[in-house]
Write an enzyme that holds these catalytic residues in place. Structure first.
Site, PDB file in Angstrom:
ATOM      1  N   TYR A 271       0.837  -1.205   0.000  1.00 41.02           N
ATOM      2  CA  TYR A 271       0.000   0.000   0.000  1.00 41.02           C
ATOM      3  C   TYR A 271       0.870   1.252   0.000  1.00 41.02           C
ATOM      4  CZ  TYR A 271      -2.179   3.977   2.270  1.00 41.02           C
ATOM      5  OH  TYR A 271      -2.558   5.249   2.603  1.00 41.02           O
ATOM      6  N   HIS A 272       1.801   1.336   0.952  1.00 46.26           N
ATOM      7  CA  HIS A 272       2.645   2.540   1.027  1.00 46.26           C
ATOM      8  C   HIS A 272       3.470   2.715  -0.249  1.00 46.26           C
ATOM      9  CE1 HIS A 272       1.967   1.933   5.481  1.00 46.26           C
ATOM     10  NE2 HIS A 272       1.711   3.223   5.336  1.00 46.26           N
TER      11      HIS A 272
END
Length: 489
Positions: A271-272
């Protein structure tokens, strides 16, 4: 209701073309920014003159306190103007992901202040809850009912477009229909644990987030070149470096030469990393296509209530508490409310930036009102305070005892791959310089959050509040199923 009647009449002026809307928006934003700069320069001038004059009896600390008071008073005056029912007149804001936690609160906040708002959403967040067996602690209504209730309560319309930004034909038609002056992009898969559950969810996260953002930039380029892109990033893009975290850019001296470069990215999940890819793509497109871009690296958001979401039960915002979508703060509050020990991952020294949901919506408004110039990508660190996990647990313990709870803390093995003790000092002055007046995590606020949670605690599924996704065990779905079968055997 009289305030809403005034608001409805205040937004009666229609602007017929995108160019006119954009021109009016830039003129208003430029005037606002110039006024703020002039006031700030004036205040600085007064303070410097006072320090230089030998006849001034007050100490330097007194002068600093007086200056701070003047700055806060000016910020409060700016906040008052921002709350006017016609503060956003002439601006058309597309909220992508407007059915989500931050997006819904932002859509109502801007609509209530005279911005013409539309929501674009494919409702996949609701589908994720259904597929995983999760639920919001607060009972949230369907998006169509939400929008109808907002019209009933406020007298204001929010246009609704149900579809996927990864579908470029849908997105193109939406842009041509609404003609936005600003596009606020919340429409991404936003959970680090979800992205680490298995290969399929990792691929979905990267594809949905990165491709959707590229589609959005092409839509702006082709259909609304003056549209200001306001993209929600994350402080997690920076990781936990052993140096101060600047706001987006870092000036580096190397081998006798100096340059200002994007701050190094150290995403700690798929995600990051998708957010890191977004930022890099945005820097390129902003330069290549002379776009107006603002990247908001947001900290952990907490709270349920904004002025608008509490106007009717049907407008209430979601509160996630499970181990996949729930934040540590939400989980701790739920655990304290139901008598379960707060589960601190590892040593509990993990430190992050936090902000109230009321500050999130205000930051978006500030970004709308202060658009970037053509070819400029502004980056703001959007948080107001920093806390470690242990500090959060201590705050909740103290607040819980005041309302009759007896919160306990246990340390559990950390399912994430991360530093559990580290240096963390992130800068966050730019939004406050533009008028953000923060709501801090006071005892009163914590009490109110806990009381809301206690009100709905009968809806808590205790199986969801324990540690969940393990970073090192992320694998293909096939391997996950094989492992589950072995455990059963």
């Amino acid at each position: 209701m009289s305030a809403f009647t005034m608001a409805a009449s205040a937004v009666g002026v229609k602007v017929t073309t995108t160019a006119k809307r954009a021109s009016a928006k830039r003129a208003t934003a430029k005037a606002s920014s110039s006024a703020f700069s002039a006031r700030k320069a004036s205040l600085n001038g007064v303070s410097l003159a006072a320090f230089a004059a030998p006849s001034v009896a007050a100490s330097k600390s007194s002068q600093i306190r007086a200056l701070r008071s003047a700055v806060f008073a000016a910020a409060k005056a700016d906040r008052s103007k921002a709350d006017d029912p016609d503060a956003g007149k002439g601006q058309r804001v597309m909220i992508i992901g407007g059915d989500g936690y931050c997006g819904w609160a932002t859509a109502l906040h801007l609509s209530n202040r005279g911005y013409e708002v539309c929501i674009v959403d494919n409702l996949c967040r609701r589908g994720m809850d259904d597929s995983l067996g999760f639920n919001s602690l607060t009972p949230i209504r369907g998006i169509h009912e939400r929008v109808r209730k907002w019209k009933e309560v406020s007298g204001k319309d929010i246009e609704l477009f149900i579809g996927d930004v990864c579908d470029y034909e849908f997105l193109s038609a939406t842009f041509k229909k609404f003609e936005p002056t600003a596009a606020v992009h919340f429409g991404e898969q936003r959970s680090a644990p979800y992205s680490m559950m298995d290969r399929t969810k990792a691929v979905f996260t990267q594809t949905n987030n990165v491709m959707g953002n590229i589609n959005l930039m092409y839509a702006i380029k082709e259909f609304a070149p003056d549209c200001h892109l306001i993209k929600l990033g994350t402080m997690g893009e920076y990781g936990t470096p052993n140096i101060d975290i600047e706001e987006g850019y870092l000036t580096v001296e190397h081998n006798g030469r100096t340059d200002t470069l994007p701050y190094p990215k150290q995403g700690n999940s798929f995600y990051h990393l998708s957010k890191c890819h977004d930022s890099t793509n945005m820097i390129f497109c902003t330069k290549a296509w002379q776009m107006r871009t603002t990247d908001l690296n947001q900290g952990v958001v907490y709270g349920v209530a904004t002025e608008e979401t509490m106007m009717d039960p049907a407008l209430i915002n979601r509160l996630d508490y499970d181990a996949v979508f729930g934040t540590a703060l939400n989980r701790f509050c739920i655990q304290a409310a139901v008598g379960h020990p707060m589960t601190v991952y590892g040593k509990g020294g993990q430190t992050r930036g936090f902000l109230d949901i009321r500050d999130t919506v205000r930051c978006i408004q500030i970004a709308c009102d202060n658009p970037a110039d053509k070819g400029e990508m502004r980056i703001y660190n959007q948080f107001t305070e920093q806390f470690s996990v242990n500090e959060l647990a201590a705050l909740i313990t103290e607040a819980g005892k005041k309302i009759g709870l007896d919160p306990q803390v246990i340390n559990v093995p950390n399912p994430r791959t991360e530093m559990e003790e580290h240096y963390y000092n992130a800068k966050n002055s730019k939004l406050q310089d533009l008028g953000l007046e923060p709501h801090l995590m006071s005892d009163a606020l914590m009490d109110s959050l806990l009381k809301i949670i206690i009100e709905y605690k009968d809806r808590v599924d205790k199986s969801l509040i324990l540690p969940g996704v393990n970073w090192t065990e992320s694998a293909s779905v096939g391997q996950q199923l094989e492992k589950a079968e072995k455990v059963k055997a």
